[in-house]
Design a protein around this motif. Sequence first.
Motif, short mmCIF file in Angstrom:
data_model
loop_
_atom_site.label_atom_id
_atom_site.label_comp_id
_atom_site.label_asym_id
_atom_site.label_seq_id
_atom_site.Cartn_x
_atom_site.Cartn_y
_atom_site.Cartn_z
N ALA A 1 0.82 -1.21 0.00
CA ALA A 1 0.00 0.00 0.00
C ALA A 1 0.85 1.26 0.00
N VAL A 2 2.17 1.11 0.10
CA VAL A 2 3.09 2.25 0.20
C VAL A 2 3.78 2.45 -1.15
N THR A 3 3.96 3.70 -1.53
CA THR A 3 4.72 4.01 -2.74
C THR A 3 6.16 4.31 -2.36
N LYS A 4 7.02 4.26 -3.33
CA LYS A 4 8.45 4.52 -3.10
C LYS A 4 8.67 5.89 -2.48
N GLU A 5 7.90 6.87 -2.91
CA GLU A 5 8.05 8.24 -2.42
C GLU A 5 7.65 8.39 -0.96
N GLN A 6 6.83 7.48 -0.44
CA GLN A 6 6.35 7.55 0.94
C GLN A 6 7.31 6.94 1.94
N ILE A 7 8.33 6.24 1.48
CA ILE A 7 9.25 5.56 2.39
C ILE A 7 10.23 6.58 2.99
N PRO A 8 10.22 6.73 4.31
CA PRO A 8 11.19 7.63 4.94
C PRO A 8 12.61 7.09 4.80
N ALA A 9 13.56 7.99 4.69
CA ALA A 9 14.96 7.60 4.48
C ALA A 9 15.49 6.70 5.58
N ASP A 10 15.01 6.89 6.82
CA ASP A 10 15.57 6.10 7.91
C ASP A 10 15.16 4.62 7.86
N LEU A 11 14.25 4.25 6.98
CA LEU A 11 13.91 2.83 6.83
C LEU A 11 14.78 2.12 5.80
N VAL A 12 15.55 2.88 5.03
CA VAL A 12 16.38 2.25 3.99
C VAL A 12 17.85 2.63 4.08
N THR A 13 18.20 3.50 5.02
CA THR A 13 19.61 3.88 5.21
C THR A 13 20.03 3.57 6.63
N ALA A 14 21.22 3.05 6.80
CA ALA A 14 21.74 2.71 8.13
C ALA A 14 22.22 3.97 8.84
N SER A 15 22.18 3.93 10.16
CA SER A 15 22.69 5.06 10.94
C SER A 15 24.21 5.00 10.97
N GLY A 16 24.82 6.04 11.50
CA GLY A 16 26.28 6.11 11.58
C GLY A 16 26.88 4.99 12.41
N SER A 17 26.20 4.58 13.47
CA SER A 17 26.71 3.51 14.32
C SER A 17 26.27 2.14 13.83
N GLY A 18 25.19 2.10 13.06
CA GLY A 18 24.64 0.83 12.64
C GLY A 18 23.81 0.17 13.73
N LEU A 19 23.58 0.88 14.84
CA LEU A 19 22.89 0.29 15.99
C LEU A 19 21.71 1.13 16.48
N ASP A 20 21.28 2.10 15.73
CA ASP A 20 20.24 3.03 16.18
C ASP A 20 18.94 2.28 16.51
N PRO A 21 18.44 2.40 17.75
CA PRO A 21 17.20 1.70 18.12
C PRO A 21 15.93 2.49 17.78
N HIS A 22 16.07 3.66 17.19
CA HIS A 22 14.92 4.54 16.93
C HIS A 22 14.64 4.68 15.44
N ILE A 23 13.38 4.98 15.16
CA ILE A 23 12.97 5.41 13.82
C ILE A 23 12.13 6.68 13.99
N SER A 24 11.90 7.35 12.91
CA SER A 24 11.06 8.55 12.97
C SER A 24 9.59 8.11 13.11
N PRO A 25 8.76 9.00 13.65
CA PRO A 25 7.32 8.67 13.71
C PRO A 25 6.74 8.38 12.32
N GLN A 26 7.25 9.06 11.30
CA GLN A 26 6.78 8.82 9.93
C GLN A 26 7.13 7.39 9.49
N ALA A 27 8.32 6.92 9.88
CA ALA A 27 8.73 5.56 9.52
C ALA A 27 7.85 4.53 10.22
N ALA A 28 7.41 4.83 11.41
CA ALA A 28 6.50 3.91 12.11
C ALA A 28 5.12 3.94 11.46
N ARG A 29 4.64 5.12 11.14
CA ARG A 29 3.28 5.25 10.57
C ARG A 29 3.15 4.60 9.19
N VAL A 30 4.21 4.64 8.41
CA VAL A 30 4.13 4.08 7.07
C VAL A 30 4.01 2.55 7.11
#
Length: 188
Positions: free
Chosen positions: A108-137
């Motif tokens: 149900a999601v389009t490519k444009e709706q995917i927040p960057a934090d769901l497809v790019t790793a954090s600097g540490s590679g261990l980030d336990p958080h996502i943005s609220p937009q990433a959760a809602r999508v």
Amino acid sequence: MKKNLLISLKLTAALIIVLAVLYPLFIAAVGRLTPGGGRGETLSTNGKVVGYARIGQKFTDDKYFWGRPSAVDYHAAGSAGSNKGPSNPDYLSVVAARIDTFLVHNPAVTKEQIPADLVTASGSGLDPHISPQAARVQIARIAHVRGMTPQILESLVDTYTESPLLGLFGPARVHVLRLNIALDQLKP
């Protein structure tokens, strides 16, 4: 010359005592005052430790919220980013594969709706958080798999959204493991 050598030896001995003994003892004492007593804050469910509060975990099951990808496969001893820039062809192919995988699991999601934090790793590679937009999508997928209404999941995301520090510093964020623990405790 003997005078300079003696001063150097005294200074070296003093620095060894301060930097190799006193400072580590001070840091260990401060660590004991933190949540987890310096061993890391653990999260438990039903009396069983399920993870650490400051280390992300891999969730790939459709019934859970997914966190940020990790360049080190969530291995805390190897904390690191990928060291590949945004124009690196290898990096771009990895991100494209993550996008394709996400779209397969979230039709149900389009490519444009995917927040960057769901497809790019954090600097540490261990980030336990996502943005609220990433959760809602991800709500539509989880609601469908668990047989829940999206409104219940939206309310859960709102409950587990952490505000910026002092309302000013950093973005709002959602702790994925805490959110998934709460999700498992909901009745469908």
